[in-house]
Design a protein around this motif. Structure first.
Motif, short mmCIF file in Angstrom:
data_model
loop_
_atom_site.label_atom_id
_atom_site.label_comp_id
_atom_site.label_asym_id
_atom_site.label_seq_id
_atom_site.Cartn_x
_atom_site.Cartn_y
_atom_site.Cartn_z
N PRO A 1 -11.67 20.32 -1.54
CA PRO A 1 -11.03 19.84 -2.77
C PRO A 1 -11.92 18.89 -3.55
N THR B 1 -15.56 18.55 -5.03
CA THR B 1 -16.82 19.20 -5.33
C THR B 1 -17.35 18.72 -6.67
N SER B 2 -18.41 17.93 -6.63
CA SER B 2 -19.08 17.50 -7.86
C SER B 2 -20.17 18.52 -8.19
N ARG B 3 -20.34 18.79 -9.49
CA ARG B 3 -21.27 19.84 -9.90
C ARG B 3 -22.32 19.27 -10.85
N GLY C 1 -19.21 17.68 -14.03
CA GLY C 1 -17.78 17.69 -13.73
C GLY C 1 -17.49 17.93 -12.26
N SER C 2 -16.23 17.96 -11.94
CA SER C 2 -15.79 18.17 -10.56
C SER C 2 -14.66 19.18 -10.53
N ASP C 3 -14.58 19.91 -9.43
CA ASP C 3 -13.52 20.90 -9.26
C ASP C 3 -13.43 21.23 -7.77
N ALA C 4 -12.38 21.94 -7.42
CA ALA C 4 -12.25 22.40 -6.03
C ALA C 4 -13.18 23.59 -5.80
N PHE C 5 -13.46 23.83 -4.54
CA PHE C 5 -14.33 24.94 -4.15
C PHE C 5 -13.59 25.77 -3.12
N SER C 6 -13.51 27.08 -3.33
CA SER C 6 -12.69 27.94 -2.49
C SER C 6 -13.35 28.35 -1.19
N ILE D 1 -19.82 30.77 -9.34
CA ILE D 1 -19.42 29.36 -9.40
C ILE D 1 -19.70 28.83 -10.79
N GLY E 1 -19.72 24.42 -16.03
CA GLY E 1 -19.50 23.78 -17.31
C GLY E 1 -19.77 24.66 -18.52
#
Length: 545
Positions: free
Chosen positions: A404, A406-408, A416-421, A431, A434
């Protein structure tokens, strides 16, 4: 399990020579997603004879069925387990005793300061009494008969004495305040000592009573090992930094970390830490599928309206098949990775300390790198810019877990940040990294004929022409995949036809009906236009919903 443990308690007690309290420390922790497997160890000197070893420190919140106790260096004759009517005990560890002694010493020093300040104020109190006495001289009736010269002399003496007393009182008060300045560092020291005591004295009366009745043939050293599960008091989750480098040979680097916290009620100090993907307190058997009985009957007239309460009661009492329950699927530093048939376990190579209900620990796992294919994806139905996508394949030979956190990054810059499956070994993933502001999108409806307006159209034909534009305002070439949609139908009477200029590269993209995809390459300054026309026909008298 409780019946079994109660049976242990009913085993006739041996006539033990003494009761030996056995403090234990958490030495090994395996963190599962929603539970923790705790191992406590203790070594003690045991004399020859029969003894009751009372094992200290095990919290009530354990899963009772998971409790295991091993003893070496003596023979275990019975195990006593009790989670109610736990007998009181006054045992304290050496660390707690030392912390309490430190706190008592600081309190004595604080009291000494208060005493010294009070002693200094004694001179001030005496001087104030002198001043009050001198003030009362003016009320003496005998002074009314005194001559003026005597009164002047008396007033001079009283004034001098009062001044001296006031100076004495002032100097005594200043001395007392100077002494009280020593309270500030002592009070800070006491607060730190109290916090230190609270940090190591988390154990309270809310503990289990576990005892081993043991026999030692000769005096020696015994070792006790306890292991158990605690559910819901700790957790860990992967945390990643996904770093995309968009050079001539694009690379995606995955910096893998682990976020860890625990609120078991005791601190873990210098423990061996394992992180496991197995969930021992989760579902272990498949869900049961119930039968689904259907019936047919003569049609009935619509029932008359009923009060809501009655409708709910009848619905509850009906014999309609029950809905099936929904069960969710469980989803640098030196680390050792062990893969089994049921999961993966990571073992940290250094001792770890985590304070209960306080620390959130982030440990660095490792770094993985994979070659990446960088492209742009566009969804003009929803967005006004395209987005940067990195296509990678997991060739590491191990699973990259879902996270949950994940910084990119793109070329070192956080976007930005988002979850990673997550990615299993050999799996390919696209993946997102942005928006690409220079890839501009527009989607305009040039013509629409849908008969009556509103949510329901009563015409038997509907046509629509859409114009999609893509402008590459960047200074680089972009492989672009553009997605849009057309309606689809599963009814023969609803006929849907469409055409596009140019035609899409893929229809039903990603096995989703009605999703169209165009793959193209854009040079700097390129502009592309797509015209999408859709026609719907259905019989007269029918409505389109």
């Amino acid at each position: 399990m409780r019946l079994l443990l109660s049976a242990f308690a009913l085993i006739p007690s041996l006539a033990w020579a003494d009761i030996i309290p056995v403090p234990s420390q958490v030495s090994d922790v395996t963190l599962h997603p929603y539970s923790a497997a705790i191992t406590r160890t203790s070594s003690l000197k045991i004399p020859a004879g029969q003894h009751r070893l009372v094992l200290l420190g095990v919290p009530r919140g354990i899963v009772p069925e998971s409790l295991r106790v091993d003893l070496s260096g003596a023979e275990r004759t019975s195990l006593i387990y009790r989670d109610t009517f736990v007998p009181p005990r006054d045992y304290k560890s050496d660390a707690v005793l030392a912390a309490e002694n430190t706190l008592r010493t600081i309190n004595v020093r604080i009291q000494d300061v208060h005493n010294a300040a009070a002693k200094a104020r004694l001179a001030a109190d005496a001087a104030k009494s002198t001043i009050r006495f001198l003030d009362n001289l003016g009320e003496n009736e005998g002074l009314a008969q005194a001559d003026p010269e005597s009164l002047r002399t008396l007033a001079q003496v009283v004034g001098q004495e009062a001044l001296g007393a006031a100076q004495t009182a002032h100097e005594a008060e200043l001395k007392a305040r100077s002494i009280e300045q020593n309270l500030k560092p002592l009070q800070k020291e006491r607060q730190e000592a109290q916090e230190a005591l609270q940090a190591i004295a988390l154990e309270d009366e809310n503990r289990l009573y576990i005892a081993i009745e043991a026999t030692a043939t000769t005096a020696g050293t015994a070792t006790v090992t306890l292991s158990y599960l605690i559910e819901g008091a700790s957790n860990w989750a992967p945390a990643y930094d996904l770093k995309l480098e968009t050079s001539d040979t694009p690379t995606l680097t995955i910096q893998r970390d682990a976020m860890i916290e625990q609120n078991t009620g005791e601190n873990w100090t210098d423990v061996t830490l394992h992180l496991s993907t197995v969930e021992p307190v989760g579902q272990i058997a498949p869900s049961e599928i119930h039968t689904n009985r259907l019936r047919i009957s003569e049609p009935r007239p619509d029932p008359a309206p009923q009060p809501r309460q009655k409708q709910r009661a009848e619905a509850y009492l009906s014999d309609a098949p029950l809905a099936e329950p929904v069960v969710a699927d469980a989803v640098g530093q030196t680390w050792q990775v062990a893969t089994s048939t049921v999961g993966v376990t990571y073992t940290y190579g250094r001792p770890v300390s985590i304070a209960s209900n306080a620390d959130v620990l982030r440990l660095e796992l490792d770094s993985l790198s994979e070659p990446a294919e960088v492209m742009a994806w566009a969804a003009p139905l929803r967005d006004t810019t395209a987005f940067r996508i990195a296509r990678v394949t997991n060739t590491t030979g191990e699973e990259i877990l879902a996270s949950p956190f994940t910084s990119r990054y793109v070329d070192g810059e956080l976007i930005g940040s988002d979850a990673f499956s997550g990615l299993v070994s050999g799996e390919q993933a696209d993946i997102a990294f942005g928006p690409i502001d220079g890839l501009q999108l527009s989607r305009d409806i040039l013509a629409r004929n849908e008969g009556d307006t509103g949510i329901i159209s009563r015409s038997n034909q509907k046509t629509e022409t859409v114009e999609i534009k893509i402008d590459n305002l960047t200074k680089q070439n972009w492989p672009l995949r553009l997605l849009d949609r057309i309606p689809y139908s599963e009814q023969e009477d609803l006929q849907i036809s469409w055409t596009a200029r140019p035609m899409p590269s893929d229809q039903n993209a990603d096995n989703r009906r009605g999703i169209l995809a165009w793959d193209m390459k854009l040079k700097p300054g390129d502009e592309r236009t797509i015209l999408l026309e859709t026609t719907l026909n259905w019989p007269e008298g029918m409505v389109l919903r």
